[in-house]
Motif scaffolding. Sequence first.
Motif, short mmCIF file in Angstrom:
data_model
loop_
_atom_site.label_atom_id
_atom_site.label_comp_id
_atom_site.label_asym_id
_atom_site.label_seq_id
_atom_site.Cartn_x
_atom_site.Cartn_y
_atom_site.Cartn_z
N ALA A 17 -5.27 -9.56 13.02
CA ALA A 17 -5.15 -9.18 11.67
C ALA A 17 -6.47 -8.24 11.04
O ALA A 17 -7.40 -7.99 11.46
CB ALA A 17 -5.30 -10.65 10.91
N PHE A 21 -6.86 -8.35 0.92
CA PHE A 21 -6.19 -9.30 0.08
C PHE A 21 -6.36 -8.83 -1.58
O PHE A 21 -7.60 -8.48 -1.76
CB PHE A 21 -7.12 -10.85 0.22
CG PHE A 21 -6.54 -11.84 -0.67
CD1 PHE A 21 -5.37 -12.19 -0.64
CD2 PHE A 21 -7.59 -12.44 -1.43
CE1 PHE A 21 -4.67 -13.34 -1.60
CE2 PHE A 21 -7.05 -13.38 -2.37
CZ PHE A 21 -5.61 -14.02 -2.02
N LEU A 86 -2.36 -1.52 4.26
CA LEU A 86 -1.48 -1.63 3.20
C LEU A 86 -1.26 -0.32 2.49
O LEU A 86 -2.24 0.35 2.21
CB LEU A 86 -1.60 -2.84 1.93
CG LEU A 86 -1.61 -4.18 2.35
CD1 LEU A 86 -1.91 -5.33 1.62
CD2 LEU A 86 -0.02 -4.61 2.66
N LYS A 91 0.91 -2.31 -2.27
CA LYS A 91 -0.02 -3.05 -3.35
C LYS A 91 0.61 -3.23 -4.81
O LYS A 91 0.55 -3.94 -5.42
CB LYS A 91 -1.42 -2.49 -3.47
CG LYS A 91 -1.90 -2.67 -2.18
CD LYS A 91 -3.52 -2.12 -1.98
CE LYS A 91 -4.23 -2.19 -0.92
NZ LYS A 91 -5.65 -1.54 -0.99
N TYR A 99 -1.22 -9.43 -2.86
CA TYR A 99 -0.80 -9.12 -1.72
C TYR A 99 -1.79 -9.56 -0.52
O TYR A 99 -3.13 -9.86 -1.17
CB TYR A 99 -0.78 -7.71 -1.82
CG TYR A 99 -1.97 -6.90 -2.39
CD1 TYR A 99 -3.21 -6.82 -1.60
CD2 TYR A 99 -1.96 -6.45 -3.77
CE1 TYR A 99 -4.14 -5.79 -2.17
CE2 TYR A 99 -2.99 -5.92 -4.31
CZ TYR A 99 -4.13 -5.44 -3.51
OH TYR A 99 -5.16 -4.95 -4.02
N SER A 100 -1.24 -9.37 0.60
CA SER A 100 -2.19 -9.92 1.56
C SER A 100 -1.80 -9.15 2.65
O SER A 100 -0.42 -8.65 2.93
CB SER A 100 -2.08 -11.28 2.02
OG SER A 100 -0.69 -11.82 2.18
N ASN A 101 -2.83 -9.06 3.66
CA ASN A 101 -2.45 -8.50 4.95
C ASN A 101 -3.70 -8.86 5.90
O ASN A 101 -4.48 -8.19 6.32
CB ASN A 101 -2.53 -6.97 4.95
CG ASN A 101 -2.47 -6.29 6.39
OD1 ASN A 101 -1.71 -6.70 7.38
ND2 ASN A 101 -2.97 -4.97 6.47
N PRO A 107 3.34 -13.92 9.50
CA PRO A 107 4.39 -13.28 9.07
C PRO A 107 5.40 -13.10 10.39
O PRO A 107 6.61 -12.93 10.13
CB PRO A 107 3.97 -11.69 8.86
CG PRO A 107 2.61 -12.16 8.58
CD PRO A 107 2.19 -13.29 9.38
N HIS A 124 2.56 -13.92 -2.51
CA HIS A 124 1.74 -12.84 -2.33
C HIS A 124 1.79 -12.39 -0.95
O HIS A 124 1.16 -11.63 -0.30
CB HIS A 124 0.07 -13.43 -2.61
CG HIS A 124 -0.52 -14.18 -1.79
ND1 HIS A 124 -0.23 -15.53 -2.36
CD2 HIS A 124 -1.20 -14.15 -0.90
CE1 HIS A 124 -0.81 -16.49 -1.23
NE2 HIS A 124 -1.55 -15.44 -0.58
N ARG A 125 2.45 -13.33 0.00
CA ARG A 125 2.64 -13.11 1.29
C ARG A 125 4.19 -12.59 1.81
O ARG A 125 4.29 -12.48 2.98
CB ARG A 125 2.32 -14.25 2.18
CG ARG A 125 0.96 -14.81 1.91
CD ARG A 125 0.50 -15.96 2.84
NE ARG A 125 0.14 -15.14 4.13
CZ ARG A 125 -0.25 -15.76 5.33
NH1 ARG A 125 -0.37 -17.15 5.13
NH2 ARG A 125 -0.41 -15.20 6.43
N ASN A 127 5.72 -10.07 1.95
CA ASN A 127 6.00 -8.72 2.29
C ASN A 127 4.71 -8.60 3.63
O ASN A 127 4.73 -7.49 3.87
CB ASN A 127 6.02 -7.55 1.37
CG ASN A 127 7.03 -7.55 0.38
OD1 ASN A 127 8.35 -7.89 1.12
ND2 ASN A 127 6.85 -7.52 -0.86
N GLU A 128 4.13 -9.45 3.95
CA GLU A 128 3.17 -9.14 4.88
C GLU A 128 3.66 -8.65 6.21
O GLU A 128 2.69 -8.29 6.92
CB GLU A 128 2.22 -10.64 5.07
CG GLU A 128 0.70 -10.52 5.51
CD GLU A 128 -0.04 -11.77 5.36
OE1 GLU A 128 -0.90 -11.73 5.90
OE2 GLU A 128 0.65 -12.93 4.82
#
Length: 322
Positions: A17, A21, A86, A91, A99-101, A107, A124-125, A127-128
């Motif tokens: 990962a 965030f 991202l 965002k 948002y989160s990555n 995912p 918030h996840r 579209n991760e």
Amino acid sequence: MIYVESEFARLQTVVLAESEFGFPEVPRPEDLRFLTPEAREEVQQFRGRDHAEALPDVHHAWELEREALKRTLEKYGVKVLHPRKLLPEEKQAAGVDGYSNFFARDPFFTVGNSVVEGSMRFLHRRNEVLPIRAIMEQEVMPEDCHYVAVPRPAIAAPGDATLGPGPFLEGGDVLVLGKKVLVGNSGLASNALGARWLQKYLGHWGYDVEMTRLHPDILHLDCALGLIREGLMVICEDAFLDGVPSILRNWTSIPVDLSETGLLITNGLPLSSSVYITDPAFARIGEQVAAHGVTVEYIDFRISRSFGGSFRCSTQPLLRRD
């Protein structure tokens, strides 16, 4: 090759990962109950802000944790892949939800030679998976494997605390043990409809998917159960509302308390049946694992753990095979 045989088969290719965030502007308290009190307070304090901007020193230390994990993975010959960062428009599109990555485990997931894009519950996840799509194009599409996605979740009615019927299916809830697949369901992530969909999909190849109900304060199954090698596991039995899954009842257990699950004590990462990664904060677990002849590697992951995930959450294998 794309294939995941089990949770402890030799790890050969993995997605690690990134550390991105954006705090939601209006956090939902019911979705924060798996976090520590300190982490919940931070979410409220920095609502609507990017983590790197709000806490630059902490953010840099978080990135260093992931770098330390990468070095250990590569030390054991694991090929490490990274999602992209991202995009500004991603965002912006997230709006007030944040948002989160930051946790590659959820995912998408791999079972056998099937790569499955999940269906995330937290807003918030949702579209991760997008920053991972380039890996799918480069690593998955050319291989002789299956690549599918869970159906898009239904739109929830305003004020629906469950966020609708789903289906929801997240990689942290999916544990692979040969042809047996366990799917956790606490009400925070994966749900029964997601587990039914996975059985419908995998049943064609002889897989048996078993949903296991979890305590409502557990985010994912891997926050209550870690399979270290055949016959050995670290587990919080109190987290399982219907008891330990039958396939695991004869395994040797390293027990942990429900109060410890929020610290991610079960969320270590086997690199094979003979090597296991955990945090030095959990040395007592590491010592018990080592007593069974397993080499234990320690990495300080306290910042990653403050977000509700640890070593397993930070990684998703594409190739695990002995």
